[in-house]
Design an enzyme around this catalytic site. Structure first.
Site, PDB file in Angstrom:
ATOM      1  N   LYS A 113       1.166   8.009  -6.110  1.00  0.00           N
ATOM      2  CA  LYS A 113      -0.282   7.840  -6.316  1.00  0.00           C
ATOM      3  C   LYS A 113      -0.695   8.381  -7.676  1.00  0.00           C
ATOM      4  CE  LYS A 113      -1.769   6.761  -1.913  1.00  0.00           C
ATOM      5  NZ  LYS A 113      -2.629   6.674  -0.819  1.00  0.00           N
ATOM      6  N   LYS A 195       5.614  -1.934   0.443  1.00  0.00           N
ATOM      7  CA  LYS A 195       4.884  -1.912   1.720  1.00  0.00           C
ATOM      8  C   LYS A 195       3.532  -2.601   1.615  1.00  0.00           C
ATOM      9  CE  LYS A 195       1.902   2.050   2.078  1.00  0.00           C
ATOM     10  NZ  LYS A 195       1.266   3.043   2.853  1.00  0.00           N
ATOM     11  N   LYS A 198      -3.242  -1.217   2.059  1.00  0.00           N
ATOM     12  CA  LYS A 198      -4.660  -1.541   2.024  1.00  0.00           C
ATOM     13  C   LYS A 198      -5.299  -1.159   0.705  1.00  0.00           C
ATOM     14  CE  LYS A 198      -5.462   2.396   5.015  1.00  0.00           C
ATOM     15  NZ  LYS A 198      -6.307   3.463   4.606  1.00  0.00           N
TER      16      LYS A 198
HETATM   17  P1  ATP Z   1      -2.423   3.471   1.327  1.00  0.00           P
HETATM   18  O1  ATP Z   1      -1.889   2.099   1.525  1.00  0.00           O
HETATM   19  O2  ATP Z   1      -3.715   3.523   0.638  1.00  0.00           O
HETATM   20  O3  ATP Z   1      -1.417   4.449   0.844  1.00  0.00           O
HETATM   21  P2  ATP Z   1      -2.037   3.910   4.045  1.00  0.00           P
HETATM   22  O4  ATP Z   1      -2.347   2.625   4.689  1.00  0.00           O
HETATM   23  O5  ATP Z   1      -0.624   4.326   3.911  1.00  0.00           O
HETATM   24  O6  ATP Z   1      -2.838   3.990   2.704  1.00  0.00           O
HETATM   25  P3  ATP Z   1      -3.411   5.219   6.140  1.00  0.00           P
HETATM   26  O7  ATP Z   1      -4.340   4.130   6.299  1.00  0.00           O
HETATM   27  O8  ATP Z   1      -4.000   6.535   6.340  1.00  0.00           O
HETATM   28  O9  ATP Z   1      -2.723   5.141   4.746  1.00  0.00           O
HETATM   29  O10 ATP Z   1      -2.196   4.982   7.098  1.00  0.00           O
HETATM   30  C1  ATP Z   1      -2.430   5.011   8.450  1.00  0.00           C
HETATM   31  C2  ATP Z   1      -1.140   4.841   9.170  1.00  0.00           C
HETATM   32  O11 ATP Z   1      -0.645   3.517   8.985  1.00  0.00           O
HETATM   33  C3  ATP Z   1      -0.046   5.785   8.686  1.00  0.00           C
HETATM   34  O12 ATP Z   1       0.630   6.310   9.806  1.00  0.00           O
HETATM   35  C4  ATP Z   1       0.849   4.898   7.876  1.00  0.00           C
HETATM   36  O13 ATP Z   1       2.181   5.360   7.905  1.00  0.00           O
HETATM   37  C5  ATP Z   1       0.714   3.566   8.590  1.00  0.00           C
HETATM   38  N1  ATP Z   1       0.976   2.455   7.677  1.00  0.00           N
HETATM   39  C6  ATP Z   1       0.302   2.146   6.546  1.00  0.00           C
HETATM   40  N2  ATP Z   1       0.803   1.056   5.946  1.00  0.00           N
HETATM   41  C7  ATP Z   1       1.846   0.643   6.724  1.00  0.00           C
HETATM   42  C8  ATP Z   1       2.782  -0.439   6.643  1.00  0.00           C
HETATM   43  N3  ATP Z   1       2.751  -1.314   5.655  1.00  0.00           N
HETATM   44  N4  ATP Z   1       3.717  -0.548   7.619  1.00  0.00           N
HETATM   45  C9  ATP Z   1       3.758   0.324   8.649  1.00  0.00           C
HETATM   46  N5  ATP Z   1       2.914   1.370   8.777  1.00  0.00           N
HETATM   47  C10 ATP Z   1       1.955   1.536   7.842  1.00  0.00           C
END
Ligand code: ATP
Ligand code: LTN
Length: 330
Positions: A113, A195, A198
């Site tokens: 980040k 990955k 969002k």
């Molecule tokens: P950013 O993408 O901004 O880093 P994030 O989506 O990782 O944010 P959160 O929204 O807080 O962050 O994640 C919520 C949960 O969703 C966490 O447990 C994270 O590990 C899971 N998660 C996020 N993206 C994925 C993905 N592409 N595949 C599986 N699990 C995910």
């Protein structure tokens, strides 16, 4: 037993969040009938990167509504906003006093980040895992459903719990992470080597938002990048695109990868993508219907009030104990 997890209200919720995290909260709630399930909106964590305040408020509401729409039991789940339980901040500080700067600097999410950010990097981006450890240890959660990218933070949480317990005597439960077998890392549809994120708002074809128009989402699946081979076989290294779609198919239908491979043994990519497009279309239509019903029923406010009150009661008890242990009582 307590199961706990949180999601940051930044960006839109994606299919990755659903498959990697939310779906598992629901599954675990069904599996461990006697467990207390605490689910929160990690709004304090959102402030580690710049946010628009109105957007933040909206996102918080969206996540709360989606948690319930995805099937969390609104009678049983303790659903709350992190910032409404002040003890997270208090224990967060104690965790900063338990951890070392070197540990924080080693976190890959921080390193990633930090690289992506152009403006000043906030101190809280570095110390964020201390607050995350506090989120978990405050409630003595024993099971924490998370996606792959959060494993390192959970490992740190476990280390901090053990370190504190060794120094001050048994205080915290050492938590276990729970990562699903299928879908712990859903990849981008256009770039299946990274990955699905969002925070990827510049490239909406790369992710499916839970709020996407279902027909648009169907098209995103159809135009997902796959290799030029034709057989539908799971091979994350050589065929990341089709393997990612197999993971999505498997997670949304609760079918094993090998069963899906068998079903499509004589089909081409297009047939497979068409079917998956339909599955995603139906999934989103149903989910958004439920979401709209929850929002229009107006129950969200009272669910969040009740959740915050209950979580505060647990958190207050815990922080008093912790203050005593470290010598902050009179
Ligand atoms: P950013 O993408 O901004 O880093 P994030 O989506 O990782 O944010 P959160 O929204 O807080 O962050 O994640 C919520 C949960 O969703 C966490 O447990 C994270 O590990 C899971 N998660 C996020 N993206 C994925 C993905 N592409 N595949 C599986 N699990 C995910
Ligand atoms: N750091 C997580 C969100 C999060 C969390 C938590 C998850 C904050 N506190 C406690 C599980 C338990 C993220 O960015 N995905």
């Amino acid at each position: 037993m307590r199961i706990l997890s949180g999601i940051k209200p930044t960006g839109t919720l994606t299919l990755g969040n659903y498959i990697g995290a939310i779906k598992n909260f629901v599954k675990l709630q069904e599996e461990y009938k006697d467990a207390e399930v605490l689910v929160f909106i990690a709004d304090l964590h959102a402030l580690t990167t710049p946010q628009d305040k109105q957007e933040l408020r909206n996102r918080k509401k969206e996540i709360a509504g989606m948690y319930l729409a995805c099937g969390l039991d609104k009678e049983k789940t303790i659903l709350f906003n992190q910032s409404e339980v002040k003890e997270h901040l208090e224990l967060g500080y104690i965790m900063e006093c338990t951890s070392y700067i070197g540990e924080m600097e080693r976190m890959t999410q921080y390193k990633d980040k930090k690289l992506k950010q152009t403006a000043g990097i906030k101190t809280s981006l570095l110390t964020y895992p201390a607050l995350m450890a506090a989120d978990i240890l405050l409630y003595d959660a024993s099971l924490v459903p998370i996606g792959d990218d959060q494993k390192q933070h959970l490992e740190l949480t476990r280390n901090l719990a053990v370190r504190f317990n060794n120094e001050y005597g048994e205080t915290f439960t050492v938590p276990e992470g729970f990562t699903p077998k299928v879908g712990k890392r859903i990849m981008g549809l256009q770039d299946p080597t990274k990955k699905m994120s969002k925070s990827d708002e510049g490239n909406p074809k790369n992710y499916i938002s839970l709020f996407d128009n279902p027909s648009e989402a169907r098209n995103k699946i159809k135009s997902a990048v796959t290799d030029s081979l034709t057989n539908i076989k799971y091979d994350a290294k050589e065929k990341p695109g089709i393997s990612n779609l197999l993971n999505i198919y498997s997670a949304l239908t609760d079918t094993s990868i090998s069963q899906i491979e068998k079903k499509y043994a004589n089909s081409n990519y297009m047939e497979f993508k068409n079917d998956l497009g339909e599955i995603v279309f139906n999934f989103l239509s149903d989910l958004q219907n439920k979401y709209n019903n929850i929002i229009s029923s107006g129950i969200l406010g009272s669910v969040l009030d009740k959740g915050a009150a209950y979580a505060s009661m647990l958190a207050k008890r815990k922080i008093e104990k912790v203050y005593k242990k470290v010598g902050l009582n009179r």
